[in-house]
Design an enzyme around this catalytic site. Structure first.
Site, PDB file in Angstrom:
ATOM      1  N   ASP A  40      -7.636 -13.604  -3.711  1.00  0.00           N
ATOM      2  CA  ASP A  40      -6.991 -14.099  -2.509  1.00  0.00           C
ATOM      3  C   ASP A  40      -5.498 -13.904  -2.689  1.00  0.00           C
ATOM      4  OD1 ASP A  40      -6.547 -15.239  -0.094  1.00  0.00           O
ATOM      5  OD2 ASP A  40      -6.563 -17.292  -0.835  1.00  0.00           O
TER       6      ASP A  40
ATOM      7  N   ASP B 297     -17.124 -16.914   0.339  1.00  0.00           N
ATOM      8  CA  ASP B 297     -16.707 -17.565  -0.900  1.00  0.00           C
ATOM      9  C   ASP B 297     -16.453 -19.011  -0.544  1.00  0.00           C
ATOM     10  OD1 ASP B 297     -13.925 -16.956   0.370  1.00  0.00           O
ATOM     11  OD2 ASP B 297     -13.553 -18.407  -1.222  1.00  0.00           O
TER      12      ASP B 297
END
Length: 375
Positions: A91, A270
């Site tokens: 991320d 996720d």
RNA sequence: UCCUCAGUAGCUCAGUUGGUUAGAGCAACGGACUGUUAAUCCGUGGGUCGUAAGUUCGAGUCUUACCUGGGGAG
């Protein structure tokens, strides 16, 4: 490279494979979150052998602050550093910029923030977050975005989307003008924003689609809005995002959320839920959701989950796991995390099978009922 | 036997010069957690303040006796 394998006839659900430098990922897939270069409490060996995670996440924000790019570079990238040979996704730190709300300031240039570790000042820009992710060596990198809080008004969301898009262009430029450090291809996914506003989501989805990356992500959901709102936005966005590329719904979610999203054409997920909630005593099982800390499990010597998503689910009893979690024993967190992750991975694996068999819809409706049950 | 210190929630302890419905931490019980600042956070229940008497408008706080425990002296 993404290949669609089969499509469900009644819904937008599909199965496919996403090829990355560290291996092929079957979709739909769930990706365990490994923020600081570790899926908390889980050995890499268990991740591959028991849980069978096909890809895990790392986090640019956390890894940049600690151990820092110097060590990451010296170690040869995160794969080598943490001894993980399967795919990694990082991320960009956009979510941290959001969750560290009190400690940051957004400018056109980027996000100025203070480290939660030592209070030091740093700046994330679309460019340097690409550079950092190059050093980390993620197979899939994420563009820096602003994850708008919920609720937020249209004006704020509009400005936020504009900023995210401006940042996206810059991230793509940097991506195109730089080479991987570790001699394998790294993908970049843009992130669709726009809060719960249909018009902004459409604009943002079109923007993401237009830059023609290998996959697309949807961010800014499951930040407090009702689940129905989230499903509605997913439908709107997935109508626009290219069908021949993977769609990644960031940060989601509960097992029910995941099935609802798969039905709507999402391929990747996720979430910290299986690990964090597991550490806090919440277990997702074939019998329903249980809070293992509750007194009712004190003398229940049946397996954690008789359907056995992982070996630990069968090997240890509810009473024993309750004892461990109640006692604050590390092993309790480990067992709960391994079980929950295995449960999630098996859920998406079953979804793939059902989609290919052509009876996803019916299976999903039955599962939703079971998965919502609280014991 | 005497001196001394202490007895307050299941446990460890706070409780001003006496002053409203006696608090905390831990434990118990329940809840929250969605691109991890989380082995975190929130809530609830639970006390004849060792016992009895006294002083006082009012006692967990002061007095006396007794009970229990720690320490000391003989």
């Amino acid at each position: 490279m993404f290949k669609v394998k089969s499509r469900d006839k009644e819904t937008r659900a599909r199965t496919g494979t996403l090829e990355t430098a560290h291996g092929e990922i079957p979709t739909p897939i769930f990706m365990p979150v490994g923020t600081a270069g570790t899926v908390k409490g889980i050995l890499q060996r268990d991740l591959t052998e028991d849980i069978n995670a096909k890809i895990i996440l790392g986090n640019t924000y956390h890894l940049y602050l600690r151990p820092g790019t110097g060590i990451l570079k010296a170690s040869g990238g995160l794969h080598k550093f943490m001894n993980w040979s399967r795919p990694l996704l990082t991320d960009s730190g956009g979510y941290q910029v959001f969750s560290l709300a009190g400690n940051r300031k957004l400018t056109e240039e980027g996000a100025v923030f203070k480290s939660h570790i030592d209070g030091s000042r740093h700046v994330f820009t679309p460019e340097n977050t690409i550079d950092i992710q190059r050093i980390i060596g993620a197979d899939i990198m994420m563009a820096l975005d602003e994850c708008a809080p919920f609720p937020c008004d249209h004006r704020y969301a509009e400005k936020s989307v504009a900023l995210t898009h401006q940042w996206l262009d810059r991230a793509v430029s940097r991506y195109k003008e730089t080479e991987p450090l570790w001699n394998y291809e790294q993908l970049l996914f843009p992130i669709v924003q726009g809060s719960t506003f249909d018009d902004l989501r459409k604009i943002s989805a079109e923007k993401a689609a237009s830059i023609n990356m290998a996959g697309n992500a949807i961010g800014g959901l499951s930040v407090g809005e009702p689940a129905d709102e989230m499903y509605r936005i997913i439908d709107i966005v997935n109508e626009i995002l290219p069908d021949d590329k993977p769609r990644y719904l960031m940060g989601v979610g509960t097992p029910v959320n995941i099935l609802e999203a798969i039905e709507r054409g999402i391929d990747m997920f996720d979430c910290v839920m299986p690990t964090r909630n597991g550490r806090n005593g919440m277990l997702f099982t074939s019998e329903g959701i249980i809070n293992i800390k509750n007194r009712r499990w004190i003398d229940d010597f049946s397996p954690i989950d008789p359907s056995g998503p992982s070996v630990v689910s069968l090997y240890y009893s509810k009473a024993y796991l309750r004892h461990l979690v109640i006692s604050g024993e590390i092993l309790g967190s480990q067992i709960a995390s391994i079980h929950n992750l295995s449960f999630y991975l098996r859920l998406v694996s079953e979804a793939r099978v059902k989609i290919e068999e052509g009876n996803f819809k019916r299976w999903k409706e039955q599962m939703i009922i079971k998965l919502s049950e609280r014991l």
